[in-house]
Write an enzyme that holds these catalytic residues in place. Sequence first.
Site, PDB file in Angstrom:
ATOM      1  CD  GLU A 183     -54.923 -37.139 -37.574  1.00 57.14           C
ATOM      2  OE1 GLU A 183     -56.061 -37.509 -37.921  1.00 57.14           O
ATOM      3  OE2 GLU A 183     -54.586 -35.939 -37.498  1.00 57.14           O
ATOM      4  CB  CYS A 211     -58.770 -40.534 -30.169  1.00 56.00           C
ATOM      5  SG  CYS A 211     -57.812 -39.528 -31.316  1.00 56.00           S
ATOM      6  NE  ARG A 213     -64.839 -37.639 -34.611  1.00 54.64           N
ATOM      7  CZ  ARG A 213     -65.329 -38.604 -33.839  1.00 54.64           C
ATOM      8  NH1 ARG A 213     -66.384 -38.360 -33.054  1.00 54.64           N
ATOM      9  NH2 ARG A 213     -64.793 -39.810 -33.827  1.00 54.64           N
ATOM     10  CG  HIS A 232     -66.584 -36.903 -40.449  1.00 54.14           C
ATOM     11  ND1 HIS A 232     -65.665 -36.894 -39.427  1.00 54.14           N
ATOM     12  CD2 HIS A 232     -67.479 -35.924 -40.154  1.00 54.14           C
ATOM     13  CE1 HIS A 232     -65.990 -35.938 -38.561  1.00 54.14           C
ATOM     14  NE2 HIS A 232     -67.074 -35.344 -38.984  1.00 54.14           N
TER      15      HIS A 232
END
Length: 752
Positions: free
Chosen positions: A602, A673, A468, A361
């Site tokens: 995902e 994305c 996010r 991340h």
Amino acid sequence: MLGSLRSIVQQVNAARDLPAVLDIIVHRVREVMDTRVCSIYLRDKQSGSYVLMATEGLNPDSVGQVSLEPGEGLVGNVVTREEPINLERAEAHPAYQYFPATGEERFSAFLGTPIIHHRNVLGVLVVQQAEQRRFDEGEEAFLVTLSAQLAGVIAHAEATGALATIGQQRREAKFDGIAASPGVAIGRAHIVAPPASLSTVPYSCCMDVEAELELFHQALVAAREEIRAVGERLKDELNREERALFDAYISMLDDNSLAVEVCDRIRGQQLSASRAWAEVMLEHVRRFEAMSDSYFRDRAADVRDLGARVLMHLRQQQQSERDYPDNAILIGEELTAAALADVPREKLIGLVSIKGSANSHVAIIARAMGLPAVMGAQELPFERIDGAELVVDGYRGELYVHPTTELRRRYDCIVEEERELARHLDHLAGLPGETADGHRVRLWVNTGLMADVVRSLERGAEGVGLYRTEVPFLLRDRFPSEEEQREIYREQLEAFAPRPVTMRTLDIGGDKALAYFPIEETNPFLGWRGIRVTLDHPEIFLGQVRAMMKASLGLDNLRIMLPMISGLGELEAARKLVERAHSELVDEGYDIVMPPLGIMIEVPSAVYQARELAERADFISVGSNDLTQYLLAVDRNNSRVANIYHALHPAVLRALRHVVDAGHAADTKVGICGELAGDPGGALLLVAMGYDVLSMNATNLPRVKAAMRAVTKADMDSLLEQCLELHCPEQIEETLSSYLKRVGLKSLLQPM
């Protein structure tokens, strides 16, 4: 043998430098295995040969003098075979080579095991005996196990040795990691350590010894008072044994010998109080951990806890005194979004994390911020380089400490080339995202910080494909209120209006943990994360979507996206909550249009239900980072398997094509994305597959637009078919690179 193994590893971990590490190993192994000889050969990085670096039993004068090439002699054969060699009569083996300087002609039995770290043979550990006998299975297993455990310690000790001259004659030292965010940063190291971690306290000296001693004694007093207060507060809730722990802590702090050890290091070595305290306490921890009695081994945790408590007080007193340097390169064992947010943006130029990978991340945030970053730099002795000059090469995953003038000049040229390319691509900002023959694709951006907004708009972003929302949650010490969220979301929606902004609902868990909402799991990436958390906590979910919708009032450019949907049930459950929140707001008098509701693809189950999901969602968007992770069964934060993670893996490309075909069959728009969308070569493949929207970090948007506008859709289709026939990601990567060079887009590739 297990006790001996633990004891040796503990001693080695406590050693101060590489020579001490090697001396401990040869001495203890010879003693434990009751052999006549134990020796270590290590690879010389410059010559590639293996040099005798330490021995007990051979002629000590031969250390540093005996050297073998891979494949030469028995030791060289252990290197090339990458497995143990166990011989009853070493001299009878065809590869045997005699070195008179060692005096090893007296020994027949030979057992050598490779020391392997990250697939590289660092060295060979050898034991020998005079009598002709084969070492038994237990002895061989012990030496193999020990070699495996010591590999990382030896690698770290070698790396630390390269920096042993800090403060004296500074030599350039190079360290390898994982390229995580492109670019080059030249600046000063700024170490970020967890506030109560003894093992990550940076190596630092003090300017004023007396002031440092006073600081240490103040911390001891503060810790003693804190422990007494806690013990008093809990005395009615604890039994006698538990209360005794607080008394033991007080007793250790009152023990004058502990304070004397620390003060001696502050005076004698001019160490900072926190560094001196950490060194002393870790030595005591290791002594306890090495004890054979399990009761005393368990006390190591108590000593570590006490050390952390005092360290917290030391850090609190020191924190206010520490400033961030200009051109700061943030370095930590495991950097977080919160750590990045603490640094003034104008001073931060690069990141280095000891743990993590290119797809963790914090690496994604670094790319979004345009910060060069290297992750997984496991051998970097970061606690010893605070304030040192660094070069961070985010293209190749390399770090240089104390770079030479020549190296700096070379990297200054690369920095200038980057600036020139950015200037060259600036004119594209106002042009549409389309191919040379007019095929239109929306180019959107991924955001999370307000700092992204200006950069995104300057580079021609046509919308936001992923906002996010977890970032504001990560930067706080509590859940933000509905009104606080509304204000944050309103800023994003207003900044991009009338362009669409896709807000992903709270995506925590896995590598994104909230300090105030801890999720402890054995396997967090397959556990409670994403939509699973917020469906279990509708109060969090409802508050967030209400804040989003209220923020969109009068703008109507909001799209809501659900993370980690694995089936239709989750989509329907979330839709009911979103519709409920919308109805509540309408009842309260808000004139708000129900925003489009989409999902992220995902996980593999969503790939194979993409058609059904697309029929029930207003849009779908592939999160290719997590999808790649789950398809390849690779934890994308684990630097040990980072080389297996590859977004161009044939299985990933086939899954991506299946999703877009399924979405279009349901007449639903499909975006992506993940990081693949921001790679010029990867973007060409995605356009050929038919993706309607590519969303990426703002830094990469001009590169992707330049690649798209230079190539026709028909050429992309041909390139895609060629890549789909290949069987490994490296071939696909090379094919894309060759293609970009052939069509005159070499400048879009990473500098080498």
